[in-house]
Motif scaffolding. Structure first.
Motif, PDB file in Angstrom:
ATOM      1  N   GLU B 282       1.111 -10.528 -10.836  1.00 35.60           N
ATOM      2  CA  GLU B 282       1.984  -9.817 -12.055  1.00 35.60           C
ATOM      3  C   GLU B 282       3.388  -9.320 -11.275  1.00 35.60           C
ATOM      4  OE1 GLU B 282      -0.279  -6.676 -13.955  1.00 35.60           O
ATOM      5  OE2 GLU B 282      -2.376  -8.042 -13.828  1.00 35.60           O
ATOM      6  N   ILE B 283       4.403  -9.845 -11.658  1.00 36.61           N
ATOM      7  CA  ILE B 283       5.680  -9.495 -11.105  1.00 36.61           C
ATOM      8  C   ILE B 283       6.263  -8.363 -11.485  1.00 36.61           C
ATOM      9  CG2 ILE B 283       8.085 -10.551 -10.889  1.00 36.61           C
ATOM     10  CD1 ILE B 283       6.935 -13.402 -11.013  1.00 36.61           C
ATOM     11  N   LYS B 284       6.643  -7.617 -10.606  1.00 33.17           N
ATOM     12  CA  LYS B 284       7.223  -6.158 -10.717  1.00 33.17           C
ATOM     13  C   LYS B 284       8.708  -6.441 -10.919  1.00 33.17           C
ATOM     14  CE  LYS B 284       7.610  -1.454  -8.849  1.00 33.17           C
ATOM     15  NZ  LYS B 284       7.235  -0.648  -7.868  1.00 33.17           N
ATOM     16  N   SER B 285       9.163  -7.026  -9.624  1.00 36.66           N
ATOM     17  CA  SER B 285      10.605  -7.404  -9.691  1.00 36.66           C
ATOM     18  C   SER B 285      10.850  -8.837  -8.663  1.00 36.66           C
ATOM     19  CB  SER B 285      11.456  -6.339  -8.962  1.00 36.66           C
ATOM     20  OG  SER B 285      11.068  -6.146  -7.595  1.00 36.66           O
ATOM     21  N   TYR B 286      11.758  -9.566  -9.163  1.00 38.97           N
ATOM     22  CA  TYR B 286      12.029 -10.743  -8.546  1.00 38.97           C
ATOM     23  C   TYR B 286      13.518 -10.923  -8.757  1.00 38.97           C
ATOM     24  CZ  TYR B 286      12.349 -15.659  -7.382  1.00 38.97           C
ATOM     25  OH  TYR B 286      12.602 -16.917  -7.061  1.00 38.97           O
ATOM     26  N   GLY B 287      14.093 -11.563  -7.654  1.00 33.13           N
ATOM     27  CA  GLY B 287      15.821 -11.733  -7.666  1.00 33.13           C
ATOM     28  C   GLY B 287      16.378 -12.146  -6.336  1.00 33.13           C
ATOM     29  N   ALA B 288      17.696 -12.257  -6.345  1.00 35.86           N
ATOM     30  CA  ALA B 288      18.341 -12.858  -5.017  1.00 35.86           C
ATOM     31  C   ALA B 288      18.276 -11.585  -4.289  1.00 35.86           C
ATOM     32  CB  ALA B 288      19.640 -13.295  -5.345  1.00 35.86           C
ATOM     33  N   TYR B 289      18.169 -11.717  -2.917  1.00 35.36           N
ATOM     34  CA  TYR B 289      18.213 -10.722  -1.940  1.00 35.36           C
ATOM     35  C   TYR B 289      19.366 -10.508  -1.361  1.00 35.36           C
ATOM     36  CZ  TYR B 289      17.404  -8.638   2.651  1.00 35.36           C
ATOM     37  OH  TYR B 289      17.892  -7.893   3.540  1.00 35.36           O
ATOM     38  N   GLU B 290      20.073  -9.446  -1.496  1.00 36.81           N
ATOM     39  CA  GLU B 290      21.250  -9.069  -1.001  1.00 36.81           C
ATOM     40  C   GLU B 290      21.092  -8.187   0.212  1.00 36.81           C
ATOM     41  OE1 GLU B 290      24.290  -6.083  -2.247  1.00 36.81           O
ATOM     42  OE2 GLU B 290      25.324  -7.821  -2.690  1.00 36.81           O
ATOM     43  N   PRO B 291      21.251  -8.472   1.447  1.00 38.08           N
ATOM     44  CA  PRO B 291      20.874  -8.010   2.547  1.00 38.08           C
ATOM     45  C   PRO B 291      21.744  -6.619   2.868  1.00 38.08           C
ATOM     46  CG  PRO B 291      22.164  -9.620   3.227  1.00 38.08           C
ATOM     47  CD  PRO B 291      21.858 -10.032   1.810  1.00 38.08           C
ATOM     48  N   SER B 292      21.314  -5.461   3.358  1.00 33.14           N
ATOM     49  CA  SER B 292      22.056  -4.398   3.781  1.00 33.14           C
ATOM     50  C   SER B 292      22.735  -4.667   5.107  1.00 33.14           C
ATOM     51  CB  SER B 292      21.265  -3.105   3.878  1.00 33.14           C
ATOM     52  OG  SER B 292      20.374  -3.312   5.228  1.00 33.14           O
ATOM     53  N   LEU B 293      23.848  -3.986   5.432  1.00 34.13           N
ATOM     54  CA  LEU B 293      24.570  -4.228   6.692  1.00 34.13           C
ATOM     55  C   LEU B 293      23.327  -3.919   7.782  1.00 34.13           C
ATOM     56  CD1 LEU B 293      26.923  -4.651   8.440  1.00 34.13           C
ATOM     57  CD2 LEU B 293      27.388  -2.629   8.193  1.00 34.13           C
ATOM     58  N   ASN B 294      22.672  -2.886   7.650  1.00 31.86           N
ATOM     59  CA  ASN B 294      21.677  -2.604   8.628  1.00 31.86           C
ATOM     60  C   ASN B 294      20.608  -3.912   8.663  1.00 31.86           C
ATOM     61  OD1 ASN B 294      20.426  -0.374  10.213  1.00 31.86           O
ATOM     62  ND2 ASN B 294      18.342  -1.072   9.221  1.00 31.86           N
ATOM     63  N   ASP B 295      20.314  -4.591   7.579  1.00 26.83           N
ATOM     64  CA  ASP B 295      19.538  -5.908   7.717  1.00 26.83           C
ATOM     65  C   ASP B 295      20.192  -6.816   8.476  1.00 26.83           C
ATOM     66  OD1 ASP B 295      17.359  -4.521   6.302  1.00 26.83           O
ATOM     67  OD2 ASP B 295      18.177  -5.521   4.366  1.00 26.83           O
ATOM     68  N   ILE B 296      21.264  -6.964   8.303  1.00 34.85           N
ATOM     69  CA  ILE B 296      22.368  -7.832   8.984  1.00 34.85           C
ATOM     70  C   ILE B 296      22.251  -7.559  10.403  1.00 34.85           C
ATOM     71  CG2 ILE B 296      24.693  -9.041   9.241  1.00 34.85           C
ATOM     72  CD1 ILE B 296      24.749  -8.504   6.081  1.00 34.85           C
ATOM     73  N   PHE B 297      22.541  -6.480  10.714  1.00 39.36           N
ATOM     74  CA  PHE B 297      22.777  -5.970  12.169  1.00 39.36           C
ATOM     75  C   PHE B 297      21.558  -6.217  12.763  1.00 39.36           C
ATOM     76  CE2 PHE B 297      22.756  -2.768  15.504  1.00 39.36           C
ATOM     77  CZ  PHE B 297      23.734  -2.979  16.228  1.00 39.36           C
ATOM     78  N   VAL B 298      20.500  -5.876  12.207  1.00 41.94           N
ATOM     79  CA  VAL B 298      18.938  -5.828  12.972  1.00 41.94           C
ATOM     80  C   VAL B 298      18.765  -7.601  13.243  1.00 41.94           C
ATOM     81  CG1 VAL B 298      16.655  -5.485  12.959  1.00 41.94           C
ATOM     82  CG2 VAL B 298      18.243  -3.719  12.152  1.00 41.94           C
ATOM     83  N   THR B 299      19.057  -8.239  12.249  1.00 41.01           N
ATOM     84  CA  THR B 299      18.866  -9.739  12.495  1.00 41.01           C
ATOM     85  C   THR B 299      19.600 -10.106  13.420  1.00 41.01           C
ATOM     86  OG1 THR B 299      18.249  -9.556   9.891  1.00 41.01           O
ATOM     87  CG2 THR B 299      18.483 -11.801  10.985  1.00 41.01           C
ATOM     88  N   THR B 300      21.045 -10.043  13.240  1.00 47.45           N
ATOM     89  CA  THR B 300      21.942 -10.481  14.210  1.00 47.45           C
ATOM     90  C   THR B 300      21.367 -10.175  15.851  1.00 47.45           C
ATOM     91  OG1 THR B 300      23.547 -10.459  12.636  1.00 47.45           O
ATOM     92  CG2 THR B 300      24.227 -10.993  14.580  1.00 47.45           C
ATOM     93  N   VAL B 301      21.539  -8.953  15.812  1.00 48.47           N
ATOM     94  CA  VAL B 301      21.599  -8.315  17.304  1.00 48.47           C
ATOM     95  C   VAL B 301      20.156  -8.860  17.892  1.00 48.47           C
ATOM     96  CG1 VAL B 301      21.458  -6.268  18.722  1.00 48.47           C
ATOM     97  CG2 VAL B 301      23.199  -6.564  16.984  1.00 48.47           C
ATOM     98  N   GLY B 302      19.060  -8.647  16.782  1.00 49.62           N
ATOM     99  CA  GLY B 302      17.657  -8.792  17.156  1.00 49.62           C
ATOM    100  C   GLY B 302      17.567 -10.410  17.848  1.00 49.62           C
TER     101      GLY B 302
END
Lengths: 424, 312
Positions: B282-302
């Motif tokens: 039962e879907i509560k929310s679904y949509g395109a994911y817009e990453p936060s800068l924090n996500d981008i930073f962690v992903t990139t540096v990680g």
């Protein structure tokens, strides 16, 4: 230039508004004034007291044990040996503060003197002949001239005996012997004897100024590194302006402090000159050429080391590391200091001549030569040029070291490594 | 006005700290200079300010070699540093003069910025008698007293309470609106997102990601979706996607409110929604994911950190 002046003004404010600077200057001035007043104060107390310290005891012409007249205010000396020519009346003229106890043997006298504080006699004389005696004393003080006084006494006895034996009138004999010679002196070169003390004093002054203010300049740099204000400073103006401003402020402050203390000292001396018997008047008569040389070389030497200290201050991040890093510079300054002091009596020697050309030592060696030795004008000029060229060189090298090291925190940077990185 | 940093390299004691960093920033814009501790941000900043010389590469302003003087930029260092025992106005005026102002101008600017930052009442107080927050504001005033064209702020919000943070935000916004270049270095990504149109992420002395923040976010969000359900906890939902829908999606991570996943191949939204329906989600929310800068930073540096670990 505007920024250098801004740094200079700010640093001067730092010095002149610091309580430690104000308090230390005031204390030093008061001390200087106070010291100059000491003879006057002593004299005042002396003239208020009784002058009855000399107690004339009964004397006899023959040498006997005269401690019976001792009332406790006299120093007692032992005497033994060949006493035939010793006359107590005459002896008293030489030892007005003393009484004599006669010993049968030198062993007894030595045994008594060896008791130290418990001894009856403070010292003793074994008269071997009218021309020879041995002086025995337990602890000899630096100012002990008893032996000299006794020698004079024997000498006088000898003269008296000679006059008697040869039918001469003693007074006439003495008038011939002690006739006054009127001597005039005109020194065409330098008077080393009178120049020695002010030269000695000026060497100490410049040494102390370099050590004290050099460390203050280094501490000022290290403090700015430690509290990170250097981060703002080096991004606001050139490191050369910062270092030059700090160094010039240190020089001005030290000259001001030394000058203030010196003027207090000399002013106070002027007021009390009579009480000093003119003993320090040579300070007021330092030749202009010596003062100029002192100023030129003193300031040059100070600047040279001040730039070095400024650079050394930038090599450490914590004030507690500073002494270790500045140790080598201090060692050089100390060596120069002792070398010049030890050679003040031989200012025309090769050691001080060499030192008078080396920028690290010329600041005191050259002015010592000018004050007391024989030195040509060209030698002074060459030495001054070398010194000031080194000052400029050290200023720029110090500025570069300051710039390269000042934002590198952590372990102290070795001076040799700092120099190596300049080459890159 | 355009500031360009081109391929700068820098070594200390034979160890290369920067391996050819390049980026650019224009007036009226803020650039976020991001990186982990020791990544090389401060060294880069010091090279821009000519405190350190780059071994190679160059810094240009409007195409010409940048010769910084105190008048051109203001720097707020991460390690705050002023004179604790000196009066606030005295030292700010001094710094103003060092940056090329006359004494009168420096004094006037000092008054202006202390007032703007709400600390004018401390003008004649010694710095160490002020609270940490007020000292921080005085430090910012010291940065701006020279009215710099280029403002470099290293962790400007550190130590500020929310009220003071708001004052600072307003000031930074004004600086950008006035057409100055702002280089903003911080670990607080929300502030970077708020002010910076462009970012550079430095890792181990290399610019590993740079560009317009919106473009970077779009690139990072491309093909990524976010999902939450009423009848599944997030970790259960993640497990379900991994086990039952492997051919359609690849789970990336589970955030606080969503499962983030990447669509595999040409998978469309309809394919995913059909599959979820089949699994009775039962879907509560679904949509395109817009990453936060924090996500981008962690992903990139990680990712970079992982690559380095693998290389080791």
């Amino acid at each position: 230039m505007k920024k250098l002046l801004a740094v200079l003004r700010f640093e001067l404010d730092n010095y002149f508004k610091a309580k430690t600077f104000i308090v230390s200057t005031v204390i030093l001035c008061l001390l200087s004034v106070g010291i100059m007043f000491i003879p006057r104060v002593i004299d005042t107390f002396k003239s208020d007291g009784n002058d009855n310290n000399v107690i004339e005891g009964e004397v006899t012409g023959d040498i006997t044990d005269d401690t019976s007249s001792d009332n406790g205010d006299y120093t007692i000396y032992g005497i033994c040996g060949d006493l035939d020519d010793i006359n107590l009346d005459d002896l008293r003229q030489y030892f007005s503060w003393a009484r004599f106890q006669v010993f049968d043997s030198v062993q007894d006298m030595k045994a008594d003197i060896a008791l130290g504080d418990e001894a009856t006699c403070e010292a003793g004389f074994e008269v071997i002949s009218p021309e020879e005696f041995t002086y025995y004393v337990y602890n000899k003080s630096m100012y002990d001239d008893v032996e000299y006084t006794f020698s004079n006494y024997l000498l006088m006895q000898g003269k008296l005996k000679y006059c008697v034996e040869n039918g001469l009138d003693m007074e006439e004999f003495m008038s011939v012997e002690t006739r006054q010679i009127s001597a005039n002196e005109e020194i065409l070169g330098k008077d080393s004897a009178s120049n020695y003390w002010y030269c000695y004093m000026l060497v100490i002054i410049i040494f102390m100024l370099i050590i004290m203010y050099g460390m203050q300049i280094a501490s000022s740099v290290t403090n700015e590194k430690s509290n990170r204000s250097i981060e703002i400073l080096v991004t606001s103006t050139s490191s050369t302006a910062i270092l030059f401003g700090k160094v010039f402020a240190g020089v001005i402050t030290s000259v001001f402090q030394a000058g203030t203390v010196g003027l207090s000292l000399l002013g106070s001396y002027q007021l009390n000159k009579d009480y000093w018997g003119g003993g320090l008047s040579m300070l007021l008569d330092i030749p202009a050429e010596v003062l100029i040389t002192f100023a030129v070389f003193g300031i040059g030497g100070f600047l040279l080391y001040a730039f070095l200290y400024g650079a050394l201050g930038a090599l450490v991040s914590k004030i507690e590391d500073l002494n270790k890093t500045a140790g080598t510079a201090q060692m050089i300054i100390m060596l120069v200091y002792f070398m010049v002091l030890f050679n003040l009596t031989n200012v025309d020697g090769i050691v001080i001549k060499i030192c008078s050309y080396l920028p690290i030592s010329s600041y005191s060696a050259m002015f010592a030569r000018v004050a007391m030795g024989t030195v040509e004008t060209w030698e002074v000029v060459v030495s001054a040029v070398l010194l000031y060229a080194s000052v400029i060189g050290m200023g720029f090298v110090g500025g570069k070291i300051f710039r390269d090291s000042t934002l590198r925190y952590g372990q102290p940077i070795k001076f040799s490594n700092a120099l190596k990185s300049l080459k890159k | 006005m355009k500031l360009e940093v081109k391929s700068i390299k820098k070594s200390f004691d034979s160890k290369e700290i920067l391996h050819g960093i390049s980026f650019e920033v224009e007036s009226g814009k803020a650039l976020g200079l991001l990186g982990r501790n020791g990544a090389g941000k401060t060294t880069t900043i010091r090279i821009i300010m000519d405190v350190f010389h780059a071994d190679s590469g160059e810094v240009l302003l409007d195409g010409a070699t940048f010769k910084p003087d105190g008048r051109r930029f203001g720097y707020l260092p991460e390690e705050r540093g002023l004179y604790p025992k000196r009066v606030v106005k005295e030292q700010l005026t001094y710094l103003g003069i060092l940056r090329g102002l006359s004494r009168k101008e420096a004094a006037a600017n000092t008054d202006k910025w202390l007032k703007r930052l709400g600390v004018e009442e401390y003008t004649n107080r010694k710095l160490d008698t002020l609270s940490k927050g007020n000292q921080q504001k005085v430090q910012l005033a010291a940065t701006l007293v020279g009215e710099p064209q280029i403002v470099i702020l290293d962790e400007p919000f550190s130590g500020l309470d929310p009220v003071n943070s708001q004052i600072l935000k307003d000031v930074i916004t004004e600086l950008i609106q006035e057409g100055r270049i702002v280089i903003f270095s911080s670990h607080q990504m929300s502030y970077v997102e708020e002010f910076c149109e462009d970012i550079v992420i430095i890792n181990q002395g290399e610019a590993v990601l740079k560009g317009h923040l919106d473009d970077i976010k779009a690139e990072f969000g491309k093909g990524r979706k976010k999902l939450s359900a009423l009848n599944y906890k997030l970790d259960e939902l993640g497990t379900l996607l991994e086990e039952k829908m492997t051919e359609l999606v690849k789970v990336e991570r589970i955030s606080k409110h969503h499962v983030i996943f990447e669509c595999v191949g040409d998978t469309s939204d309809w394919d995913i929604l059909d599959a979820l329906k089949r699994e009775n989600v039962e879907i509560k929310s679904y949509g395109a994911y817009e990453p936060s800068l924090n996500d981008i930073f962690v992903t990139t540096v990680g990712e970079e950190a992982e690559k380095e670990d693998e290389a080791k």
